[in-house]
Design a protein around this motif. Structure first.
Motif, PDB file in Angstrom:
ATOM      1  N   LEU A  71     -52.844  -5.518  54.543  1.00 44.67           N
ATOM      2  CA  LEU A  71     -51.395  -5.497  54.740  1.00 44.67           C
ATOM      3  C   LEU A  71     -50.791  -6.886  54.534  1.00 44.67           C
ATOM      4  N   SER A  72     -49.616  -6.906  53.953  1.00 40.07           N
ATOM      5  CA  SER A  72     -48.886  -8.162  53.823  1.00 40.07           C
ATOM      6  C   SER A  72     -48.246  -8.497  55.173  1.00 40.07           C
ATOM      7  N   THR A 102     -45.330  -6.683  59.986  1.00 38.42           N
ATOM      8  CA  THR A 102     -44.092  -6.746  60.780  1.00 38.42           C
ATOM      9  C   THR A 102     -43.502  -5.359  60.969  1.00 38.42           C
ATOM     10  N   ILE A 103     -43.474  -4.570  59.903  1.00 40.97           N
ATOM     11  CA  ILE A 103     -42.942  -3.210  59.987  1.00 40.97           C
ATOM     12  C   ILE A 103     -43.768  -2.371  60.963  1.00 40.97           C
ATOM     13  N   ARG A 137     -42.238 -10.018  68.875  1.00 42.34           N
ATOM     14  CA  ARG A 137     -42.431 -10.958  67.769  1.00 42.34           C
ATOM     15  C   ARG A 137     -43.704 -11.790  67.950  1.00 42.34           C
ATOM     16  N   HIS A 138     -43.997 -12.189  69.176  1.00 38.99           N
ATOM     17  CA  HIS A 138     -45.192 -13.011  69.397  1.00 38.99           C
ATOM     18  C   HIS A 138     -46.486 -12.240  69.126  1.00 38.99           C
ATOM     19  N   ASP A 139     -46.408 -10.913  69.141  1.00 38.77           N
ATOM     20  CA  ASP A 139     -47.599 -10.112  68.823  1.00 38.77           C
ATOM     21  C   ASP A 139     -47.985 -10.237  67.358  1.00 38.77           C
ATOM     22  N   LEU A 140     -47.012 -10.573  66.509  1.00 38.49           N
ATOM     23  CA  LEU A 140     -47.307 -10.736  65.081  1.00 38.49           C
ATOM     24  C   LEU A 140     -48.280 -11.881  64.825  1.00 38.49           C
ATOM     25  N   ILE A 160     -50.178   0.947  67.623  1.00 41.42           N
ATOM     26  CA  ILE A 160     -50.160   0.697  66.177  1.00 41.42           C
ATOM     27  C   ILE A 160     -50.584   1.957  65.433  1.00 41.42           C
ATOM     28  N   HIS A 161     -51.621   2.622  65.906  1.00 38.72           N
ATOM     29  CA  HIS A 161     -52.090   3.866  65.291  1.00 38.72           C
ATOM     30  C   HIS A 161     -50.974   4.902  65.274  1.00 38.72           C
ATOM     31  N   LYS A 162     -50.320   5.069  66.408  1.00 36.21           N
ATOM     32  CA  LYS A 162     -49.232   6.050  66.508  1.00 36.21           C
ATOM     33  C   LYS A 162     -48.080   5.676  65.569  1.00 36.21           C
ATOM     34  N   ALA A 163     -47.757   4.396  65.486  1.00 37.01           N
ATOM     35  CA  ALA A 163     -46.675   3.947  64.601  1.00 37.01           C
ATOM     36  C   ALA A 163     -46.994   4.241  63.145  1.00 37.01           C
ATOM     37  N   ILE A 164     -48.231   4.020  62.733  1.00 32.99           N
ATOM     38  CA  ILE A 164     -48.632   4.298  61.350  1.00 32.99           C
ATOM     39  C   ILE A 164     -48.510   5.785  61.056  1.00 32.99           C
ATOM     40  N   LEU A 165     -48.929   6.618  61.995  1.00 34.86           N
ATOM     41  CA  LEU A 165     -48.796   8.064  61.805  1.00 34.86           C
ATOM     42  C   LEU A 165     -47.328   8.483  61.718  1.00 34.86           C
TER      43      LEU A 165
END
Length: 131
Positions: A51-52, A57-58, A67-70, A85-90
């Motif tokens: 991932l870029s 970020t998305i 933001r600090h998690d990035l 993150i898994h749920k967000a990707i789905l």
């Protein structure tokens, strides 16, 4: 003659099925299984190496992270954060699917019927005036 064919097929044994009788795995499948266990097939590898920064970020924004998690590496995320993150990707996948299924992914379709922006066509400030 038809009887001769029937007799010859009833006396022969069926060919042995090697895949069923033994546990031999063909070379191609063994290689595929080895790849499945590869480091490249982990969420950490994809998140970090594929991932870029913009894509990360998305994903983090969709997961509700800060933001600090990035700036953290995937290895430093808790199990709860990783599941977010898994749920967000789905969810992102479902959004893309919804637009694709509706055949509405073309950029022109996003611009269609958009309100027209007022454009300033007064270029008088660019004309040269004599003193």
């Amino acid at each position: 003659m038809a009887n001769a064919i029937v007799k010859s097929t009833t006396n022969t044994k069926p060919a042995p099925l090697k895949a069923v009788e033994g546990r031999h795995i063909p070379k191609g499948l063994a290689e595929i299984k080895a790849l499945m266990g590869s480091e490249r097939h982990t969420p950490e590898y994809v998140y970090t190496k594929v991932l870029s920064e913009n894509e990360r970020t998305i994903v983090c924004f969709a997961a509700g992270l800060k933001r600090h998690d990035l700036e953290k590496g995937f290895a430093n995320f808790s199990a709860d954060t990783r599941l977010k993150i898994h749920k967000a990707i789905l969810q992102l996948q479902e959004l893309v699917k919804a637009f694709s299924d509706a055949n509405a992914m073309a950029p022109a379709k996003f611009l269609q019927n958009a309100p027209r922006e007022h454009t300033n066509t007064d270029y008088s400030h660019l004309t040269v005036q004599s003193h």
